[in-house]
Scaffold this motif. Structure first.
Motif, PDB file in Angstrom:
ATOM      1  N   LEU A  50       0.700  -1.225  -0.021  1.00  0.00           N
ATOM      2  CA  LEU A  50      -0.084  -0.039  -0.004  1.00  0.00           C
ATOM      3  C   LEU A  50       0.886   1.192  -0.052  1.00  0.00           C
ATOM      4  CD1 LEU A  50      -2.124  -1.248   2.917  1.00  0.00           C
ATOM      5  CD2 LEU A  50      -2.910  -1.281   0.538  1.00  0.00           C
ATOM      6  N   ALA A  51       0.318   2.450  -0.672  1.00  0.00           N
ATOM      7  CA  ALA A  51       0.829   3.708  -0.489  1.00  0.00           C
ATOM      8  C   ALA A  51      -0.093   4.717   0.169  1.00  0.00           C
ATOM      9  CB  ALA A  51       1.592   4.042  -1.965  1.00  0.00           C
ATOM     10  N   ALA A  52      -0.054   5.102   1.126  1.00  0.00           N
ATOM     11  CA  ALA A  52      -0.780   6.294   1.784  1.00  0.00           C
ATOM     12  C   ALA A  52      -0.327   7.534   1.495  1.00  0.00           C
ATOM     13  CB  ALA A  52      -1.233   5.700   2.890  1.00  0.00           C
ATOM     14  N   ARG A  53      -1.015   8.652   1.122  1.00  0.00           N
ATOM     15  CA  ARG A  53      -0.412   9.931   1.002  1.00  0.00           C
ATOM     16  C   ARG A  53      -1.450  10.732   1.976  1.00  0.00           C
ATOM     17  NH1 ARG A  53      -0.053   7.290  -3.681  1.00  0.00           N
ATOM     18  NH2 ARG A  53       1.911   7.328  -4.628  1.00  0.00           N
ATOM     19  N   THR A  54      -0.736  11.338   2.961  1.00  0.00           N
ATOM     20  CA  THR A  54      -1.544  11.920   3.845  1.00  0.00           C
ATOM     21  C   THR A  54      -0.876  13.661   3.810  1.00  0.00           C
ATOM     22  OG1 THR A  54      -1.741  10.233   5.426  1.00  0.00           O
ATOM     23  CG2 THR A  54      -1.880  12.487   6.339  1.00  0.00           C
ATOM     24  N   GLY A  55      -1.815  14.563   3.737  1.00  0.00           N
ATOM     25  CA  GLY A  55      -1.320  16.003   3.862  1.00  0.00           C
ATOM     26  C   GLY A  55      -2.393  16.871   3.017  1.00  0.00           C
ATOM     27  N   VAL A  56      -1.852  17.928   2.425  1.00  0.00           N
ATOM     28  CA  VAL A  56      -2.577  18.822   1.769  1.00  0.00           C
ATOM     29  C   VAL A  56      -2.620  18.659   0.332  1.00  0.00           C
ATOM     30  CG1 VAL A  56      -3.064  21.427   1.451  1.00  0.00           C
ATOM     31  CG2 VAL A  56      -2.192  20.639   3.671  1.00  0.00           C
ATOM     32  N   PRO A  57      -3.844  18.414   0.001  1.00  0.00           N
ATOM     33  CA  PRO A  57      -3.770  18.080  -1.793  1.00  0.00           C
ATOM     34  C   PRO A  57      -3.137  19.354  -2.358  1.00  0.00           C
ATOM     35  CG  PRO A  57      -6.029  17.557  -0.828  1.00  0.00           C
ATOM     36  CD  PRO A  57      -5.080  18.194   0.152  1.00  0.00           C
ATOM     37  N   LEU A  58      -2.432  19.293  -3.630  1.00  0.00           N
ATOM     38  CA  LEU A  58      -2.055  20.303  -4.401  1.00  0.00           C
ATOM     39  C   LEU A  58      -2.941  20.428  -5.537  1.00  0.00           C
ATOM     40  CD1 LEU A  58       1.704  19.394  -4.378  1.00  0.00           C
ATOM     41  CD2 LEU A  58       0.737  20.874  -2.959  1.00  0.00           C
ATOM     42  N   PRO A  59      -3.849  21.164  -5.644  1.00  0.00           N
ATOM     43  CA  PRO A  59      -4.684  21.373  -6.790  1.00  0.00           C
ATOM     44  C   PRO A  59      -4.307  21.193  -8.166  1.00  0.00           C
ATOM     45  CG  PRO A  59      -4.809  23.308  -5.378  1.00  0.00           C
ATOM     46  CD  PRO A  59      -3.820  22.601  -4.536  1.00  0.00           C
ATOM     47  N   TRP A  60      -3.215  21.821  -8.313  1.00  0.00           N
ATOM     48  CA  TRP A  60      -2.367  21.883  -9.539  1.00  0.00           C
ATOM     49  C   TRP A  60      -1.734  20.786  -9.893  1.00  0.00           C
ATOM     50  CZ3 TRP A  60      -0.813  24.466  -5.377  1.00  0.00           C
ATOM     51  CH2 TRP A  60       0.458  24.274  -4.937  1.00  0.00           C
ATOM     52  N   ARG A  61      -1.775  19.749  -9.160  1.00  0.00           N
ATOM     53  CA  ARG A  61      -0.983  18.488  -9.374  1.00  0.00           C
ATOM     54  C   ARG A  61      -2.063  17.274  -8.714  1.00  0.00           C
ATOM     55  NH1 ARG A  61       4.892  17.709  -8.977  1.00  0.00           N
ATOM     56  NH2 ARG A  61       4.261  15.897  -9.917  1.00  0.00           N
ATOM     57  N   ARG A  62      -2.867  16.908  -9.571  1.00  0.00           N
ATOM     58  CA  ARG A  62      -4.021  15.798  -9.232  1.00  0.00           C
ATOM     59  C   ARG A  62      -3.408  14.636  -8.592  1.00  0.00           C
ATOM     60  NH1 ARG A  62      -9.357  14.215 -11.416  1.00  0.00           N
ATOM     61  NH2 ARG A  62      -9.629  12.061 -11.271  1.00  0.00           N
ATOM     62  N   GLY A  63      -3.904  14.212  -7.659  1.00  0.00           N
ATOM     63  CA  GLY A  63      -3.650  13.240  -6.921  1.00  0.00           C
ATOM     64  C   GLY A  63      -2.148  13.226  -6.051  1.00  0.00           C
ATOM     65  N   ARG A  64      -1.665  14.482  -6.027  1.00  0.00           N
ATOM     66  CA  ARG A  64      -0.552  14.859  -5.268  1.00  0.00           C
ATOM     67  C   ARG A  64      -0.626  15.404  -3.970  1.00  0.00           C
ATOM     68  NH1 ARG A  64       4.690  12.547  -7.180  1.00  0.00           N
ATOM     69  NH2 ARG A  64       3.793  12.071  -9.335  1.00  0.00           N
ATOM     70  N   HIS A  65       0.091  15.386  -3.070  1.00  0.00           N
ATOM     71  CA  HIS A  65      -0.149  16.046  -1.857  1.00  0.00           C
ATOM     72  C   HIS A  65       1.330  16.728  -1.248  1.00  0.00           C
ATOM     73  CE1 HIS A  65      -3.740  13.123  -1.210  1.00  0.00           C
ATOM     74  NE2 HIS A  65      -3.836  14.119  -0.528  1.00  0.00           N
ATOM     75  N   LEU A  66       1.151  17.550  -0.255  1.00  0.00           N
ATOM     76  CA  LEU A  66       1.985  18.203   0.323  1.00  0.00           C
ATOM     77  C   LEU A  66       2.028  17.591   1.522  1.00  0.00           C
ATOM     78  CD1 LEU A  66       4.653  20.143   0.730  1.00  0.00           C
ATOM     79  CD2 LEU A  66       3.048  21.744   1.249  1.00  0.00           C
ATOM     80  N   GLY A  67       3.041  16.691   2.033  1.00  0.00           N
ATOM     81  CA  GLY A  67       2.755  15.672   3.445  1.00  0.00           C
ATOM     82  C   GLY A  67       3.697  14.486   3.198  1.00  0.00           C
ATOM     83  N   VAL A  68       2.954  13.481   3.948  1.00  0.00           N
ATOM     84  CA  VAL A  68       3.910  12.528   4.002  1.00  0.00           C
ATOM     85  C   VAL A  68       3.438  11.107   3.176  1.00  0.00           C
ATOM     86  CG1 VAL A  68       4.260  10.554   5.717  1.00  0.00           C
ATOM     87  CG2 VAL A  68       4.175  13.077   6.526  1.00  0.00           C
ATOM     88  N   LEU A  69       4.489  10.513   2.686  1.00  0.00           N
ATOM     89  CA  LEU A  69       4.147   9.130   1.700  1.00  0.00           C
ATOM     90  C   LEU A  69       4.432   8.099   2.918  1.00  0.00           C
ATOM     91  CD1 LEU A  69       3.321   7.500  -0.485  1.00  0.00           C
ATOM     92  CD2 LEU A  69       5.981   7.576  -1.221  1.00  0.00           C
TER      93      LEU A  69
END
Length: 154
Positions: A50-69
Motif C-alpha cells: 500500500l501507499a498512503a499519502r497524507t497531507g494537503v492536496p495540491l490542486p495543480w497536481r492531481r493526486g499529489r499531496h504536500l505531506g507524508v508518503l
C-alpha cells in the motif's frame, strides 16, 4: 519505540468491520487528508503493498499531496480478527496492528501503532511535542471509522 493503543467500539459485526477496515482504497473516507493506493497485484492477504499519502492536496497536481508518503506491506492477515501492516517509509516506520473482538454492541477494535521514530535524537526529542497531535489525528480517524463501518452493508 513508543506505542499508541487506541480502542473504539463499532456498532457492526466483526465481518462488516473487517470488510470496511481492509477496503484499503476507501481509507480516505475515514482517515482525514489521506488517499490510499494498492500497489500490489492483489488487495487481500499477506504481501499486499500500500501507499498512503497524507497531507494537503495540491490542486495543480492531481493526486499529489504536500505531506507524508506512508508505504506499507501486510505482514499478518487473520480475518476477521487481526491484520498487521508494516510501515516501510522514510518517516513512518513500524507495525500497525488492528485487532477485532466480538462484543455485545458489535465489535471492539483496537488500533496499535508501534512507532520507530525517525530522525534519530531529533525524533526522540520531538516526539513529546508531536504525540498529542498524532493522537488527535488517530482518535478522529477512529471515530470516523466507527461511523463508516457501521454504515456499510455487510
Amino acid at each position: 519505540m513508543p506505542d499508541l493503543v487506541l480502542p473504539v467500539a463499532v456498532e457492526a459485526p466483526p465481518e462488516q468491520v473487517w470488510a470496511a477496515l481492509t477496503d484499503w482504497r476507501s481509507q480516505g473516507r475515514w482517515m482525514p487528508a489521506t488517499d490510499v493506493e494498492v500497489v500490489s497485484a492483489h488487495d487481500e492477504g499477506v504481501g499486499v503493498r500500500l501507499a498512503a499519502r497524507t497531507g494537503v492536496p495540491l490542486p495543480w497536481r492531481r493526486g499529489r499531496h504536500l505531506g507524508v508518503l506512508d508505504t506499507m506491506v501486510v505482514t499478518e492477515w487473520d480475518p476477521p480478527r487481526r491484520v498487521v501492516v508494516q510501515h516501510t517509509g522514510r518517516i513512518v516506520r513500524g507495525p500497525g496492528i488492528f485487532e477485532l473482538t466480538p462484543a455485545p454492541h458489535g465489535t471492539d477494535l483496537v488500533w496499535t501503532e508501534r512507532l520507530w521514530l525517525p530522525l534519530g535524537l531529533l525524533g526522540v526529542v520531538g516526539w513529546p511535542l508531536a504525540r498529542p497531535f498524532v493522537l488527535l489525528g488517530f482518535r478522529i480517524s477512529l471515530r470516523r471509522f466507527a461511523r463508516y463501518a457501521a454504515a456499510q452493508a455487510g
